[in-house]
Design an enzyme around this catalytic site. Structure first.
Site, short mmCIF file in Angstrom:
data_model
loop_
_atom_site.label_atom_id
_atom_site.label_comp_id
_atom_site.label_asym_id
_atom_site.label_seq_id
_atom_site.Cartn_x
_atom_site.Cartn_y
_atom_site.Cartn_z
N MET A 30 0.85 -1.20 0.00
CA MET A 30 0.00 0.00 0.00
C MET A 30 0.89 1.25 0.00
SD MET A 30 -3.46 -0.92 2.01
CE MET A 30 -2.91 -0.58 3.67
N LEU A 33 6.74 3.12 1.53
CA LEU A 33 7.66 1.99 1.66
C LEU A 33 8.78 2.26 2.67
CD1 LEU A 33 7.97 1.08 -2.14
CD2 LEU A 33 6.31 0.26 -0.46
N HIS A 34 9.10 1.23 3.42
CA HIS A 34 10.21 1.30 4.38
C HIS A 34 11.11 0.09 4.15
CE1 HIS A 34 7.91 -1.74 6.48
NE2 HIS A 34 6.89 -0.90 6.61
N HIS A 37 9.59 -3.33 3.40
CA HIS A 37 9.12 -3.58 2.03
C HIS A 37 10.30 -3.90 1.11
CE1 HIS A 37 5.77 -0.81 3.44
NE2 HIS A 37 5.09 -1.84 2.98
N GLN A 61 -10.39 -2.64 2.54
CA GLN A 61 -9.88 -3.26 3.77
C GLN A 61 -9.85 -2.28 4.95
OE1 GLN A 61 -5.98 -4.09 1.72
NE2 GLN A 61 -5.15 -3.82 3.76
N LYS A 149 5.24 -9.76 9.61
CA LYS A 149 4.70 -8.88 10.65
C LYS A 149 3.17 -9.00 10.68
CE LYS A 149 3.85 -4.13 11.51
NZ LYS A 149 2.58 -4.14 10.91
O1 PAF Z 1 -0.14 -5.65 3.69
C1 PAF Z 1 -0.55 -4.78 2.91
O2 PAF Z 1 0.13 -3.79 2.62
C2 PAF Z 1 -1.94 -4.93 2.32
O3 PAF Z 1 -2.82 -5.51 3.22
C3 PAF Z 1 -1.94 -5.67 0.97
C4 PAF Z 1 -1.48 -7.11 1.13
C5 PAF Z 1 -1.06 -4.95 -0.02
C6 PAF Z 1 -3.37 -5.72 0.41
O4 PAF Z 1 -3.88 -4.46 0.19
#
Ligand code: PAF
Length: 279
Positions: A30, A33-34, A37, A61, A149
């Site tokens: 999403m 980024l750190h 990621h 979500q 995590k």
């Molecule tokens: O972990 C995340 O960043 C999100 O839940 C994902 C897996 C990209 C789904 O939107």
């Protein structure tokens, strides 16, 4: 690094790679980024010929009153990091590209989605499972990489892939931590300076609980002690539970493979973390 925003552009590129017999790894994110990621991207590079990363803040979500609108969107900085990490393709769709019509189909993994985070964030894992399925259908990767995590998320995705015969191998990557033990998360940026100095105590509590388990202490006592300690220093606990590592249901003392799952609010952010081990 190539950047595409539509499913048709994405499919065109993937088709070319497939024709060349290349193996494709996918890292869904999403954004914001750190280093955690980047570890996922590095693992993807290790295991495949081409690495696709998506950045998509998935509305389905997030629940009512959660941080969908304010979720940190740092696309330019993210792109620089992905170039550095040598990702091959960034998929950056709009909400309309992912949800073009009023879709009525959603994926629900069942019981596993209703425990722990699922009990505190109604519908959260249905949103995750649905978007991950859609992204898998768009990218059609050989493998997909997720952080440990989000232990429950990883379990939900593994179960979904198994139940629906999705031909993607799921790889989990160890949680990346700050030097004081705090699990890296895009939401850590919400912490005030004071909360930031308290935040590592969540991981310390998990480690203490792990030691206590290994020394044979009763699980209920361990959970209660750590909850009380954390609450005293400002955490509002959603759960701190010693569970079976496979189905995440509460464990009894004779269980071997365990995970201790914790989620707690500290000021604005809700922090989650876990520790898994065998006795
Ligand atoms: O972990 C995340 O960043 C999100 O839940 C994902 C897996 C990209 C789904 O939107």
């Amino acid at each position: 690094m190539q950047k595409v925003t539509t499913v048709s552009q994405l499919r065109e590129q993937i088709k070319q790679w497939r024709k060349q017999g290349l193996r494709v790894a996918f890292v869904p994110t999403m954004g914001n980024l750190h280093a955690g990621h980047i570890k996922l991207v590095e693992k993807a590079r290790e295991l495949a010929d081409k690495v696709v990363v998506s950045i998509f803040v998935n509305p389905t979500q997030f629940g009512e009153g959660e941080d969908f609108e304010s979720y940190p969107r740092t696309e330019l900085a993210d792109q620089d990091k992905l170039i550095q990490a040598q990702a091959d393709l960034l998929f950056l769709p709009t909400v309309f590209e992912v949800y073009p019509n009023k879709a009525t189909t959603s994926i629900s993994v069942g019981k596993l989605s209703t425990l722990h985070c699922g009990a505190h964030r109604m519908g959260h894992f249905d949103g995750v499972a649905t978007v991950v399925t859609k992204l898998f259908n768009m990218v059609q990767p050989d493998i997909a990489i997720f952080g440990e995590k989000d232990f429950q998320q990883l379990a939900v995705i593994r179960k979904m892939v198994q139940d629906l015969n999705i031909a993607v191998e799921i790889i989990g990557v160890q949680t990346e931590r700050e030097s004081d033990g705090l699990a890296m998360s895009s939401r850590n940026g919400y912490l005030t300076e004071e909360e930031r100095s308290t935040a590592p105590k969540l991981y310390q509590a998990l480690r203490k609980a792990q030691q206590d388990v290994l020394q044979g202490k009763k699980f209920k006592i361990i959970e209660q002690e750590q909850k009380t300690l954390l609450e005293k220093i400002g955490f509002k606990i959603d759960y701190f539970s010693i569970c079976k590592a496979d189905n995440l249901q509460l464990a009894s003392e004779n269980e071997e493979a365990l995970v201790i799952l914790a989620a707690a609010k500290l000021g604005k952010p809700r922090l989650i973390d876990n520790i898994f081990f065998s006795k």
